[in-house]
Structure formats: C-alpha cells, structure tokens
Scaffold this motif. Structure first.
Motif, PDB file in Angstrom:
ATOM      1  N   SER A 195      49.080  11.006  45.860  1.00 25.97           N
ATOM      2  CA  SER A 195      48.975  12.448  46.048  1.00 25.97           C
ATOM      3  C   SER A 195      48.850  13.121  44.692  1.00 25.97           C
ATOM      4  CB  SER A 195      50.193  13.002  46.796  1.00 25.97           C
ATOM      5  OG  SER A 195      51.333  12.990  45.961  1.00 25.97           O
ATOM      6  N   LYS A 214      48.936  17.200  42.913  1.00 29.50           N
ATOM      7  CA  LYS A 214      49.082  18.638  43.044  1.00 29.50           C
ATOM      8  C   LYS A 214      49.129  19.256  41.650  1.00 29.50           C
ATOM      9  CE  LYS A 214      51.921  22.251  45.181  1.00 29.50           C
ATOM     10  NZ  LYS A 214      53.114  22.551  46.001  1.00 29.50           N
ATOM     11  N   GLU A 219      40.889  25.498  39.210  1.00 32.85           N
ATOM     12  CA  GLU A 219      41.206  24.726  40.407  1.00 32.85           C
ATOM     13  C   GLU A 219      40.345  23.470  40.486  1.00 32.85           C
ATOM     14  OE1 GLU A 219      43.514  24.943  42.611  1.00 32.85           O
ATOM     15  OE2 GLU A 219      44.424  26.784  41.869  1.00 32.85           O
ATOM     16  N   CYS A 269      42.804  17.850  43.161  1.00 29.88           N
ATOM     17  CA  CYS A 269      44.213  18.072  42.805  1.00 29.88           C
ATOM     18  C   CYS A 269      44.507  19.561  42.907  1.00 29.88           C
ATOM     19  CB  CYS A 269      44.477  17.548  41.394  1.00 29.88           C
ATOM     20  SG  CYS A 269      46.241  17.350  41.018  1.00 29.88           S
ATOM     21  N   SER A 295      46.197  23.384  43.865  1.00 33.77           N
ATOM     22  CA  SER A 295      47.488  24.030  43.610  1.00 33.77           C
ATOM     23  C   SER A 295      48.316  24.149  44.885  1.00 33.77           C
ATOM     24  CB  SER A 295      47.263  25.420  43.003  1.00 33.77           C
ATOM     25  OG  SER A 295      46.622  25.318  41.756  1.00 33.77           O
ATOM     26  N   GLU A 296      47.640  24.284  46.011  1.00 32.61           N
ATOM     27  CA  GLU A 296      48.305  24.387  47.302  1.00 32.61           C
ATOM     28  C   GLU A 296      48.083  23.113  48.099  1.00 32.61           C
ATOM     29  OE1 GLU A 296      50.129  26.883  48.255  1.00 32.61           O
ATOM     30  OE2 GLU A 296      49.693  28.234  46.567  1.00 32.61           O
ATOM     31  N   ASN A 297      49.135  22.626  48.762  1.00 35.84           N
ATOM     32  CA  ASN A 297      49.018  21.463  49.648  1.00 35.84           C
ATOM     33  C   ASN A 297      48.394  20.273  48.919  1.00 35.84           C
ATOM     34  OD1 ASN A 297      50.018  23.013  51.828  1.00 35.84           O
ATOM     35  ND2 ASN A 297      47.950  23.807  52.211  1.00 35.84           N
ATOM     36  N   ALA A 298      49.240  19.442  48.358  1.00 36.48           N
ATOM     37  CA  ALA A 298      48.796  18.292  47.577  1.00 36.48           C
ATOM     38  C   ALA A 298      47.746  17.470  48.314  1.00 36.48           C
ATOM     39  CB  ALA A 298      49.994  17.410  47.233  1.00 36.48           C
ATOM     40  N   SER A 299      46.747  17.025  47.573  1.00 37.23           N
ATOM     41  CA  SER A 299      45.715  16.152  48.122  1.00 37.23           C
ATOM     42  C   SER A 299      46.253  14.723  48.196  1.00 37.23           C
ATOM     43  CB  SER A 299      44.471  16.202  47.223  1.00 37.23           C
ATOM     44  OG  SER A 299      43.518  15.249  47.621  1.00 37.23           O
TER      45      SER A 299
END
Length: 441
Positions: free
Chosen positions: A152, A154, A161, A165, A167-171
């Motif tokens: 993951s 973030k 952005e 990776c 900023s919201e909701n980790a990949s």
C-alpha cells in the motif's frame, strides 16, 4: 499344392501380441504421465523462484529509498538549494515526549505474534520530480493477508498528487500470492566495530592532506592550490572556463573543453607527477566505503555561487594512478557547492558505495568543469577529506526487539521470503542496506 494351407497368426499369438502391445502402451503412458508431472513441477518451481526473485527486487527498491529526506529546490537566479523542510515528516516519531520513545528512524516492523514469518513493514521517504524537487512524503507498507502479499502507498503533505500513491485512501496492490513466509529482521545496531579510515591516513585524528593538480595530458589544466604544502583545509581557484564570449554561449566541442582535476596526496610528497604523488589505495569488493569532505560556505559575493546545475560539473571519484583512466563499473559522484549559509547546507558531503570487483592502485580525485562565464573565477574550499570502510557489512541480525531510540542506527534489513506454487517452493533471502535511515544520513 494344398489350398487349405494359410499364413497368419494363431489365436494364441494374437493374444500374446495384444498383451505385449498393452504393456508397451501402459509403460509409454506412465512415462508420459511422469514426464508431464515433472514438467509441471519444474514449471511451478521456476515460477515460484521467479516470483520470489521479482518480489525481492521490488522490496529492495522500496527499502533502499526509505529515509530519503532532502530535495533540490530552485533558489534565487540560477542557483539551487537543498531543502530539508520535510525531515520530521519522514521520521516515524521524532518529537515524542519521552526521549526513549523518540523515533528518528524511517521504518516500523511489526512481527507476527506467532513468529511464523508474517511480518509487516511501514516505510517513509520523499517523492521527487524528475528534477529532484519535493513532491510529497510517501508512506509505503508491505503486509500479508491470507497468504497474499500486498503493498500500500499513501502520500502526506503532497504538493503533487500521484495516482499510484494518493493522499486519500491508500492505493493497495497485490504483489504475490501463495506466500508462506514474509520475514523482515533489522540488523542489530552495534558500536563494536568503528569505521576504518583508508585515506589520507589510517588514523581518524590525522586530518592533514594535500591536493596535487593533474595537467599536461588530455584537456586537463592546472588549478591554483593554497596552501601548496597541504593542511586540514585547502582552497582551489583559477578554474578553467569553457565559455565563448564571441558567440555568448558555452563551448560544446569536446576537443576544446578544458577541465581541472586534483588528487588527494599525503603531506611531504615530492614534486613529481600527480600519479606518483597521490595516495594509491585498493578498493575491495563487497565492502561499503564512504567518501566524505566538507565545503565551507563561500562569501555571499563569491562567483562560485553562480554554479549552474546541469551545466557546470563538480564530481569526486577514482582514477588509476598509472594512466588517469576512470574505473569501469564505478562512476563519479557529482555534488554542488554550498549555495546557502544556514543550517540547510553545512557543506558536509558524504557518498557511499560498494563494488563487486577489486580495483588496485587507484587515487581519489576531484574534477571541475566550468561552463559558466563567472563561476570559474570563484573559490572552492575543501576540508576534512576522508575515505573510510564502513562496518555495515558486519551485520548482526536478531529477533530481539530493538529499542526505539536505537532504530535510527539500523543500516540493514534481512528479507526471508517463501512462495509455494502447486506444492513447489521458491525462496529469496537478501540483506538490504538502508543508508538513508537515521537523522545523520
């Protein structure tokens, strides 16, 4: 002649033939079945080992980058500065109330309570643009979930952005399946073995050195060295300029470009060729070395501050004493002169490297190629030059918990990975160095 005489097989012969044929078919079928099973097993084994190797490669890249904390930012005019504004964002917990809880490392490893090799690692590092400028702080985590290894990512404090990776909701992506073991063990910090000084002296307390200029071959020209006899700090000036004032552009013809090169020598060396005066060393394989030196900040109006990254060239590296040739497989390290006079750039430069071969009779030297019309008239001061062997290869790995305050001294992590594909196991074991972990790296 009898017409009752016939040629052919008797019933008994036919039955024997069929029995033999059946046996042959059975044996052939069994052989084919065994061959197919062996092929499938071999393919599974190769796939498992290949997957393990690929996973190890990806993880090594992540671990090797953890702790990266400084970026190159545009300064005034043509100058760049090194920015460390996000250094605290990279550390895990540098501002804890209790000193024992302060964590200036850039990783956290969570061991599974069962001790069965299902570990989890979280790492922090800066993300850069292609030009080396700050974009974000990334937090990367590797973990096992139902024998599926996942990664993951973030971003925090992001200026730019990144879909991979956010900023919201980790990949979260799947790295590998059928993983039986994912074990990570940090090297135990040790102070039992000190750094081994190679040059200018084997003594750490001896800070004296001398610089000798290379000239007379290829396009190298002498540079002014003061003091000539050496000392703990040496000033260089009178650099060659590669600028055509007639056309108002840098010289591009390689045959006309002039360079300056100086080599580290010991005090009292005779006035002879640079190759005879320079300190000759042997670089051994699989040992981590560190080149370090300081470049005190020049005066605000010193022309050296007009150094232009991407055009002007400053580098440190090794050359064979016999002929001045570069070493195949070991490149020079480029660096910048100090461009700011505050804590953002103290002038200290450190470069670490290892080799996979032996280099004998080589000398440490600095190379300068100036294309700017002004920078070449500046002064560069070099002090505290040192080549050391770093005892990071003497890693001791332990399952014992490492004190939080000591995590910043961890310089390597051992990876143990096992993948099972259709009953066939593939494994990967590696020692991964992390030179950027800690507040001083």
């Amino acid at each position: 002649m009898s017409f009752n005489s016939r040629e052919g097989f008797t019933l008994i012969e036919l039955m024997v033939y069929i029995a033999l044929l059946g046996g042959i078919v059975l044996l052939a079928g069994q052989a084919f079945s065994d061959s197919t099973k062996m092929r499938v097993r071999t393919q599974s084994m190769l796939q498992a080992n290949q997957t393990a190797g690929n996973v190890g490669t990806i993880l090594k890249e992540d671990i090797a980058q953890l702790g990266a904390k400084s970026s190159k930012e545009a300064g005034g005019g043509t100058m760049d500065v090194f920015n460390t504004d996000h250094i605290h964002d990279v550390y895990m917990d540098p501002d804890a109330t209790e000193d024992a809880d302060k964590d200036s490392s850039s990783f956290t490893i969570v061991k599974n309570d069962d001790g069965d090799g299902r570990d989890k690692i979280t790492m922090r590092r800066l993300r850069y643009s292609d030009a080396g400028a700050y974009q974000a702080v990334e937090e990367v985590t590797w973990f096992l979930e139902d024998r599926v290894l996942k990664r993951s990512c973030k971003s925090t404090s992001a200026l730019v952005e990144d879909a991979e990776c956010p900023s919201e909701n980790a990949s979260v992506v799947t790295i590998a399946e059928h993983v039986d073991k994912f074990s990570l063990t940090p090297a135990k910090p040790t102070t039992e073995v000190a750094s081994v000084s190679v040059l200018p002296s084997s003594s750490e307390s001896d800070k004296n050195f001398k610089l000798v200029s290379r000239f007379g071959d290829e396009n190298f020209e002498p540079v002014t060295i003061a003091p000539e006899e050496g000392g703990t700090s040496i000033k260089l000036s009178g650099f060659s300029m590669n600028y055509n004032f007639t056309t108002s552009e840098p010289i591009s013809n390689p045959d006309m470009i002039k360079a300056n090169q100086v080599f580290v020598s010991s005090l009292g060396s005779s006035l002879s060729s640079w190759g005879a005066q320079c300190i000759q060393v042997t670089l051994s394989p699989y040992i981590e070395y560190e080149i370090s030196f300081s470049m005190p900040y020049s005066a605000t109006d010193d022309p050296s501050r007009m150094f232009c990254p991407g055009r002007d060239h400053m580098a440190v590296g090794f050359r064979y004493a016999e002929n001045g040739n570069k070493l195949d497989g070991l490149s020079d390290f480029q660096f910048y002169p100090p461009t700011v006079g505050d804590e953002r750039d103290t002038g200290l430069r450190k470069m670490r490297f290892t080799t996979n071969t032996t280099y004998e009779n080589v000398c440490l030297g600095f190379t300068f190629v100036s294309f700017s019309p002004v920078a070449s008239s500046g002064n560069i001061t070099i002090s505290n030059v040192r080549l050391r062997k770093v005892p990071s290869s003497n890693y001791t790995f332990t399952d014992e918990a490492i004190a939080t305050a000591d995590k910043k001294n961890v310089k390597a992590i051992k990876l143990e990975l096992s993948i099972n594909k259709n009953g066939e196991a593939g494994a990967e074991t590696a020692i991964i160095s992390i030179p950027s972990n800690g507040p001083r790296d």
